[in-house]
Design a protein around this motif. Structure first.
Motif, PDB file in Angstrom:
ATOM      1  N   ARG A 149       0.839  -1.208   0.000  1.00  0.00           N
ATOM      2  CA  ARG A 149       0.000   0.000   0.000  1.00  0.00           C
ATOM      3  C   ARG A 149       0.867   1.249   0.000  1.00  0.00           C
ATOM      4  O   ARG A 149       0.599   2.201  -0.695  1.00  0.00           O
ATOM      5  N   ASN A 150       1.923   1.199   0.810  1.00  0.00           N
ATOM      6  CA  ASN A 150       2.785   2.389   0.909  1.00  0.00           C
ATOM      7  C   ASN A 150       4.202   2.115   0.428  1.00  0.00           C
ATOM      8  O   ASN A 150       5.022   3.026   0.384  1.00  0.00           O
ATOM      9  N   ALA A 151       4.498   0.873   0.130  1.00  0.00           N
ATOM     10  CA  ALA A 151       5.885   0.524  -0.186  1.00  0.00           C
ATOM     11  C   ALA A 151       5.969  -0.285  -1.478  1.00  0.00           C
ATOM     12  O   ALA A 151       5.152  -1.167  -1.719  1.00  0.00           O
ATOM     13  N   GLY A 152       6.992   0.018  -2.293  1.00  0.00           N
ATOM     14  CA  GLY A 152       7.114  -0.636  -3.599  1.00  0.00           C
ATOM     15  C   GLY A 152       8.120  -1.774  -3.659  1.00  0.00           C
ATOM     16  O   GLY A 152       8.531  -2.175  -4.754  1.00  0.00           O
ATOM     17  N   TYR A 153       8.508  -2.325  -2.504  1.00  0.00           N
ATOM     18  CA  TYR A 153       9.563  -3.357  -2.539  1.00  0.00           C
ATOM     19  C   TYR A 153       9.124  -4.616  -3.282  1.00  0.00           C
ATOM     20  O   TYR A 153       9.898  -5.196  -4.043  1.00  0.00           O
ATOM     21  N   ILE A 154       7.887  -5.055  -3.072  1.00  0.00           N
ATOM     22  CA  ILE A 154       7.426  -6.269  -3.777  1.00  0.00           C
ATOM     23  C   ILE A 154       7.420  -5.981  -5.277  1.00  0.00           C
ATOM     24  O   ILE A 154       7.894  -6.795  -6.080  1.00  0.00           O
ATOM     25  N   ALA A 155       6.929  -4.806  -5.656  1.00  0.00           N
ATOM     26  CA  ALA A 155       6.872  -4.449  -7.081  1.00  0.00           C
ATOM     27  C   ALA A 155       8.282  -4.365  -7.682  1.00  0.00           C
ATOM     28  O   ALA A 155       8.530  -4.856  -8.788  1.00  0.00           O
ATOM     29  N   LEU A 156       9.202  -3.771  -6.941  1.00  0.00           N
ATOM     30  CA  LEU A 156      10.566  -3.616  -7.470  1.00  0.00           C
ATOM     31  C   LEU A 156      11.232  -4.985  -7.674  1.00  0.00           C
ATOM     32  O   LEU A 156      11.778  -5.275  -8.741  1.00  0.00           O
ATOM     33  N   TRP A 157      11.158  -5.821  -6.631  1.00  0.00           N
ATOM     34  CA  TRP A 157      11.824  -7.136  -6.720  1.00  0.00           C
ATOM     35  C   TRP A 157      11.195  -7.985  -7.825  1.00  0.00           C
ATOM     36  O   TRP A 157      11.902  -8.613  -8.618  1.00  0.00           O
ATOM     37  N   CYS A 158       9.856  -8.015  -7.870  1.00  0.00           N
ATOM     38  CA  CYS A 158       9.208  -8.844  -8.898  1.00  0.00           C
ATOM     39  C   CYS A 158       9.421  -8.225 -10.274  1.00  0.00           C
ATOM     40  O   CYS A 158       9.612  -8.943 -11.252  1.00  0.00           O
ATOM     41  N   GLY A 159       9.387  -6.906 -10.347  1.00  0.00           N
ATOM     42  CA  GLY A 159       9.611  -6.244 -11.633  1.00  0.00           C
ATOM     43  C   GLY A 159      10.934  -6.673 -12.244  1.00  0.00           C
ATOM     44  O   GLY A 159      11.020  -7.011 -13.431  1.00  0.00           O
ATOM     45  N   VAL A 160      11.969  -6.698 -11.421  1.00  0.00           N
ATOM     46  CA  VAL A 160      13.287  -7.110 -11.918  1.00  0.00           C
ATOM     47  C   VAL A 160      13.301  -8.621 -12.178  1.00  0.00           C
ATOM     48  O   VAL A 160      13.712  -9.079 -13.246  1.00  0.00           O
ATOM     49  N   ALA A 161      12.807  -9.388 -11.206  1.00  0.00           N
ATOM     50  CA  ALA A 161      12.881 -10.854 -11.312  1.00  0.00           C
ATOM     51  C   ALA A 161      12.024 -11.404 -12.450  1.00  0.00           C
ATOM     52  O   ALA A 161      12.323 -12.468 -13.003  1.00  0.00           O
ATOM     53  N   ASN A 162      10.959 -10.692 -12.798  1.00  0.00           N
ATOM     54  CA  ASN A 162      10.085 -11.164 -13.878  1.00  0.00           C
ATOM     55  C   ASN A 162      10.388 -10.483 -15.209  1.00  0.00           C
ATOM     56  O   ASN A 162       9.691 -10.723 -16.199  1.00  0.00           O
ATOM     57  N   GLY A 163      11.393  -9.643 -15.243  1.00  0.00           N
ATOM     58  CA  GLY A 163      11.770  -8.970 -16.495  1.00  0.00           C
ATOM     59  C   GLY A 163      10.662  -8.084 -17.040  1.00  0.00           C
ATOM     60  O   GLY A 163      10.414  -8.045 -18.246  1.00  0.00           O
ATOM     61  N   LYS A 201      15.198   0.158 -14.187  1.00  0.00           N
ATOM     62  CA  LYS A 201      14.755   0.845 -15.410  1.00  0.00           C
ATOM     63  C   LYS A 201      15.658   0.489 -16.593  1.00  0.00           C
ATOM     64  O   LYS A 201      15.185   0.235 -17.706  1.00  0.00           O
ATOM     65  N   ALA A 202      16.972   0.439 -16.347  1.00  0.00           N
ATOM     66  CA  ALA A 202      17.916   0.127 -17.426  1.00  0.00           C
ATOM     67  C   ALA A 202      17.666  -1.272 -17.978  1.00  0.00           C
ATOM     68  O   ALA A 202      17.718  -1.495 -19.191  1.00  0.00           O
ATOM     69  N   LEU A 203      17.354  -2.213 -17.088  1.00  0.00           N
ATOM     70  CA  LEU A 203      17.170  -3.607 -17.534  1.00  0.00           C
ATOM     71  C   LEU A 203      15.843  -3.805 -18.270  1.00  0.00           C
ATOM     72  O   LEU A 203      15.695  -4.765 -19.030  1.00  0.00           O
ATOM     73  N   GLU A 213       8.502  -4.867 -18.299  1.00  0.00           N
ATOM     74  CA  GLU A 213       8.836  -3.732 -19.172  1.00  0.00           C
ATOM     75  C   GLU A 213       8.641  -2.394 -18.448  1.00  0.00           C
ATOM     76  O   GLU A 213       9.317  -1.415 -18.742  1.00  0.00           O
ATOM     77  N   ASP A 214       7.702  -2.350 -17.512  1.00  0.00           N
ATOM     78  CA  ASP A 214       7.504  -1.144 -16.701  1.00  0.00           C
ATOM     79  C   ASP A 214       7.258  -1.560 -15.252  1.00  0.00           C
ATOM     80  O   ASP A 214       6.540  -2.539 -14.993  1.00  0.00           O
ATOM     81  N   ILE A 215       7.831  -0.814 -14.317  1.00  0.00           N
ATOM     82  CA  ILE A 215       7.654  -1.103 -12.883  1.00  0.00           C
ATOM     83  C   ILE A 215       7.191   0.186 -12.219  1.00  0.00           C
ATOM     84  O   ILE A 215       7.890   1.198 -12.262  1.00  0.00           O
ATOM     85  N   LEU A 216       5.994   0.137 -11.627  1.00  0.00           N
ATOM     86  CA  LEU A 216       5.426   1.355 -11.040  1.00  0.00           C
ATOM     87  C   LEU A 216       5.435   1.260  -9.509  1.00  0.00           C
ATOM     88  O   LEU A 216       4.797   0.383  -8.933  1.00  0.00           O
ATOM     89  N   TYR A 222      19.960   3.405  -6.670  1.00  0.00           N
ATOM     90  CA  TYR A 222      20.789   2.581  -7.556  1.00  0.00           C
ATOM     91  C   TYR A 222      19.975   1.384  -8.091  1.00  0.00           C
ATOM     92  O   TYR A 222      19.961   1.106  -9.289  1.00  0.00           O
ATOM     93  N   GLN A 223      19.251   0.709  -7.160  1.00  0.00           N
ATOM     94  CA  GLN A 223      18.444  -0.444  -7.596  1.00  0.00           C
ATOM     95  C   GLN A 223      17.334   0.000  -8.548  1.00  0.00           C
ATOM     96  O   GLN A 223      17.018  -0.681  -9.522  1.00  0.00           O
ATOM     97  N   TYR A 224      16.754   1.165  -8.260  1.00  0.00           N
ATOM     98  CA  TYR A 224      15.672   1.671  -9.109  1.00  0.00           C
ATOM     99  C   TYR A 224      16.202   1.988 -10.519  1.00  0.00           C
ATOM    100  O   TYR A 224      15.570   1.620 -11.520  1.00  0.00           O
TER     101      TYR A 224
END
Ligand code: ADP
Ligand code: F6P
Length: 324
Positions: free
Chosen positions: A175-189, A320-322, A191-194, A314-316
């Motif tokens: 709800r307030n934190a994007g850690y699950i989105a960030l980790w899955c965004g990278v791990a699942n490749g 985006k680069a990947l 195209e966009d991570i919000l 740095y992780q963010y």
């Protein structure tokens, strides 16, 4: 002089998280090994105020380490945010001979622990939340299970999304934190991570990405959207209208909070539970257990709550680069 601990209590509070049972088991068994009795308080602070208190023995926590959820149950309790509620909670602890309390939950639950500590009940917190949004620790109980559950689900959506040459928005918890989105965004490749911490609500950037990727021959476009941003279904409608590409939204929801904990969640929760029992049995109060710089440590709750946590720049940038 440190207060002598004869009996301690343990409760789980806020959203449940896989691994909480492993932590309960470790608190109970380590405290008993230290010669201290343990009482389980059901349904968080609500159960404390309702006096839903049971004795726990070594055998009471057998056969639970592999189970998701929490055997004690959990709840949100507004009464406990009031001075009267906290005073009543401390009184009930005294009535049952509970000298100290282990609170497994997020930072809201820590504020309750802090209040009890001020009223003479020794407390220690253990970070239990799938959101990873507790500042004094690089690990929270349940995050590892939740990201693996979400990652598996996203892989499955990707299969069908590619087959139909669709765009998919997949909403994950936070709800307030994007850690699950960030980790899955990278791990699942993806195209966009919000992420709630970073999103500027400019859908045109996403629309341009989708159109450019399609021109380059990509057959799918996966967008991981955090719950804190939400609106995945209406976002899908707008993206489909703007790009002409079929777009579907999938909201993963509570499935991410359930299920058998991963090995990491069982192990870390076990260490943290035992560590918390030791902290409490040594007479310390107003502490919270964390994992930082490769070690289990304890912090003052006040200091822990004052720390600010943010998504690593740095992780963010890498995420985006990947995804390009
Ligand atoms: P989490 O612990 O996961 O952050 P919440 O913020 O919902 O979840 O908090 C869980 C419970 O902790 C609340 O329902 C309430 O009983 C207690 N709590 C939260 N904030 C406070 C506060 N400021 N003072 C006392 N108790 C609190
Ligand atoms: O436990 C954390 C969390 O799952 C958040 O990601 C989510 O926003 C919230 O809890 C939902 O909690 P509930 O619907 O149980 O109040």
């Amino acid at each position: 002089m440190a207060k002598e601990m004869r009996t301690i209590g343990v409760l789980t509070s806020g959203g449940d998280a896989p691994g909480m049972n492993a932590a309960i088991r470790a608190v109970v068994r380590k405290a008993i090994a230290n010669g201290v009795k343990v009482k389980g308080i059901k349904k968080g602070y609500q159960g404390l105020l309702n006096e839903e208190i049971v004795d726990l023995e070594r055998w009471s926590v057998a056969d639970i380490i592999q189970r998701g959820g929490t055997i004690l149950g959990t709840a949100r309790c507004t009464e406990f945010k009031t001075e009267e509620g906290q005073e009543k909670g401390a009184e009930i602890c005294r009535k049952y001979g509970i000298d100290g309390l282990v609170v497994i939950g997020g930072d809201g639950s820590y504020r309750g622990a802090q209040a009890l500590s001020r009223k003479g009940i020794n407390t220690v917190g253990i970070p239990g939340t799938i959101d990873l949004d507790i500042t004094c620790t690089e690990y929270t109980i349940g995050f590892d299970t939740a990201i693996n559950t979400a990652m598996d689900a996203i892989d499955k959506v990707r299969d069908t999304s590619s087959s139909h040459e669709r765009c998919s928005i997949i909403e994950v918890m936070g709800r307030n934190a994007g850690y699950i989105a960030l980790w899955c965004g990278v791990a699942n490749g993806a195209e966009d991570i919000l992420l709630p911490e970073k999103y500027d609500f400019n859908e045109q950037t996403i629309i341009n990405n989708i159109i450019n990727n399609r021109k380059r021959g990509k057959t799918h476009h996966i967008i991981i959207n955090a719950e804190g941003i939400g609106h995945s279904t209406s976002m899908a409608r707008r993206i489909e209208a703007a790009t002409g590409i079929e777009t579907r939204a999938t909201i993963l929801g509570y499935m991410q909070r359930g299920g058998n904990p991963t090995c990491k969640d069982r192990f870390y929760a076990s260490i943290m539970g035992a560590y918390a029992a030791d902290v409490l049995c040594s007479g310390k109060t107003n502490r919270v257990v964390g994992y930082k710089h490769g070690e289990f440590q304890d912090f003052d709750i006040e200091e822990a709550l004052a720390m600010k946590k943010s998504i690593s720049e740095y992780q963010y940038e890498i995420s985006k680069a990947l995804s390009m």
